[in-house]
Design a protein around this motif. Structure first.
Motif, mmCIF file in Angstrom:
data_model
loop_
_atom_site.group_PDB
_atom_site.id
_atom_site.type_symbol
_atom_site.label_atom_id
_atom_site.label_comp_id
_atom_site.label_asym_id
_atom_site.label_seq_id
_atom_site.Cartn_x
_atom_site.Cartn_y
_atom_site.Cartn_z
ATOM 1 N N GLU A 383 5.916 0.677 -5.053
ATOM 2 C CA GLU A 383 4.547 0.216 -5.241
ATOM 3 C C GLU A 383 4.482 -1.183 -5.828
ATOM 4 O O GLU A 383 3.551 -1.950 -5.555
ATOM 5 C CB GLU A 383 3.789 1.217 -6.100
ATOM 6 N N ARG A 388 3.451 1.326 0.658
ATOM 7 C CA ARG A 388 2.880 2.670 0.647
ATOM 8 C C ARG A 388 3.294 3.381 1.936
ATOM 9 O O ARG A 388 3.917 2.796 2.803
ATOM 10 C CB ARG A 388 1.351 2.596 0.514
ATOM 11 N N LEU A 511 6.665 8.867 -1.795
ATOM 12 C CA LEU A 511 5.316 8.313 -1.799
ATOM 13 C C LEU A 511 4.271 9.371 -1.457
ATOM 14 O O LEU A 511 3.113 9.275 -1.860
ATOM 15 C CB LEU A 511 5.213 7.151 -0.804
#
Length: 551
Positions: A383, A388, A511
């Motif tokens: 991040e 992402r 993620l």
């Protein structure tokens, strides 16, 4: 007419002498793996043939001919094996090295020790813990866990060569099994190198991402459930390599079930490569003598051949690994030999490329489930770089992330894909290793599991600490001992592709999910029940994926 009676004692004496002579002039010299099946046939057929010759051609009574044959054969075999055992116990160049007493006499000792659990690397590790860094684990096999020897043995200029183990599937060869250095280098230049250039790897990125997304999608459908990730991650690795080898996936991820190719590979590898890996002549003999229709291994060969022939007939929408290999044309002048090499290379792409990646992925997820702090550190790094689980995640965008790569390195160190090591032969002129002189032709193996956990190479070697590859470099004492993809001219050509697969799947998973052990799962089965079949056949690992709460 009375036939002359041959004194039995003379027959026995001559046969006994022949046994010693055959050992000292033939069996003691060089390799006999590729002719072992002929020796087996001779061993079986010699007695009845001798009786037939003595009765039909020499005119001896059957009972007398049989008696002479039994005495002669018995004396020959007894002295042959006595000579072999005496030599191995008292005169062999490895006689000064410690190790189990029975191991020096027969490689079958190793087989009987590992046959139940198929845990070759753990057996070697136990022997090193008991006897030290240099252990004689067979009549002509020395296991070395000394980290300082790795570079010497595998350096690009090293004179150590591949041992006869690599002839295990002869005449079905592949790039890895080519023992002649010049031939191996020529084959790499004949299409293989072009298949793994930076440009070629970029053309594979879309498929690496595609199947990673399929894996994530399947886990999303199973959120909160116990999932056997051993299967799912193995299917991911095989789907990718099936696409890159043949231009078509096995569709295991899509269908949520295994493929006959994957199942047959594991079924046919456990006994041969797992239990008999240190006795390749047995595998070669079985392959030569068992009819092909009864050999389950031929299922893999037939399927691979069908895929190769189908792949030759079309041009895939995107280049694959076979594109430059096929474009390079024939490698051998003999069409049959060339076809066998291409077939072997296709199997190599799939099996070596899938098993190794799957092994590391599964152990990676074990480590992720074991420590939520590691998961958070990987997430934070992703991040911080604006990555992402969407179009912002690219193969090139994550390849230089420091902590992610450190995590993968530490997984490879703690859980090597080839834990039992690689077989090499000492150079013809002999060599000095760790203060020990070894003549030419001695077979050695360096068990990666033991080397990577040596306190001479790493501080706190049994602890999983990714930071040793980043901010705590003092925890590495000998970085050259870390060889997850081997090194030198025989190093794994698919290293960068494998790392791309690992980074993508791990990144997408952390993620998207929080990862934990399923109820009742500890990881014990994965660590203790997995089988060493040169690569690894991994036991179940049940995890639970839960939708990650966004901060």
């Amino acid at each position: 007419m009375d036939l002359p009676v041959v004194p039995v004692v003379h027959v026995a004496a001559l046969s006994a002498a022949a046994g010693v002579v055959s050992h000292l002039t033939y069996f003691i010299r060089g390799e006999h793996m590729l002719t072992a099946y002929i020796l087996v046939i001779i061993t079986i057929l010699s007695p009845p043939t001798a009786v037939a010759v003595l009765t039909m051609l020499a005119g001896l009574p059957f009972s007398y001919a049989a008696r002479l044959t039994v005495i002669s054969y018995g004396a020959y075999v007894t002295t042959l094996f006595t000579s072999i055992l005496v030599y191995r116990a008292f005169f062999h160049p490895l006689r000064h090295f410690p190790g189990p007493k029975l191991a020096r006499l027969s490689q079958f000792y190793h087989f009987f020790r590992i046959r139940a659990k198929v845990d070759n690397y753990r057996h070697l590790d136990r022997l090193h813990a008991q006897y030290g860094e240099y252990v004689r684990v067979g009549p002509n096999l020395l296991s070395i866990s000394d980290p300082s020897m790795i570079e010497i043995i595998f350096h690009p200029q090293s004179q150590f060569n591949k041992a006869e183990w690599y002839d295990i599937a002869n005449p079905l060869l592949n790039l890895v099994q080519l023992r002649d250095r010049a031939e191996h280098d020529r084959r790499r230049r004949h299409g293989w190198d072009l298949a793994f250039t930076t440009k070629a790897l970029r053309s594979y990125d879309s498929r690496v991402l595609k199947y990673a997304d399929q894996f994530v999608t399947q886990m999303q459908r199973r959120v909160g459930q116990a999932v056997n990730v051993t299967d799912w991650l193995e299917w991911y690795a095989f789907d990718v390599m099936g696409d890159l080898a043949f231009g078509r996936s096995f569709k295991a991820l899509e269908h949520g079930k295994s493929h006959i190719y994957i199942d047959t590979m594991h079924q046919t590898s456990a006994l041969p490569l797992g239990c008999l890996g240190t006795m390749p002549w047995v595998i070669q003999t079985m392959t030569a003598l068992i009819p092909q229709r009864l050999n389950p291994f031929m299922t893999l060969v037939r399927y691979s051949n069908e895929c190769i022939e189908e792949r030759k007939q079309r041009k895939p929408a995107e280049p694959d690994i076979m594109t430059p290999i096929l474009a390079a044309g024939p490698f051998y002048e003999d069409p049959k030999a060339d076809a066998l090499l291409l077939l072997g290379d296709a199997r190599l792409i799939i099996i070596a490329g899938s098993d190794t990646s799957a092994t590391t992925l599964i152990h990676s997820f074990y480590e992720l489930a074991r420590d939520a702090n590691v998961v958070q550190k990987i997430r934070d790094e992703l991040e911080q770089h604006g990555i992402r689980n969407d179009d912002s995640l690219s193969v090139t965008g994550i390849q230089h992330l420091e902590y992610l790569n450190a995590f993968i390195n530490e997984t490879l160190r703690m859980h090597p894909t080839n834990p039992g090591g690689l077989f090499r032969l000492t150079p013809p002129g002999g060599v000095e290793l760790g203060g020990h002189y070894l003549p030419g032709g001695v077979k050695i193996v360096n068990p990666h599991y033991s080397v990577h956990r040596s306190p001479k190479a790493f501080v706190a070697p049994n602890e999983f600490i990714p930071e040793r590859w980043t901010t705590r470099s003092e925890l590495i004492r000998n970085k050259k001992a870390f060889t997850p993809f081997s090194q030198g001219r025989f190093a794994c050509i698919g290293r960068n592709l494998a790392l791309n697969e690992l980074r993508v799947v791990i990144s997408k998973a952390v993620l998207e999910f929080d990862i934990s052990f399923a109820p009742g799962e500890t990881g014990r089965a994965l660590l203790e029940d997995s089988k060493d079949i040169f690569t690894m056949s991994l036991a179940r690992l049940e995890l639970r994926f839960t939708k990650r709460l966004q901060r």
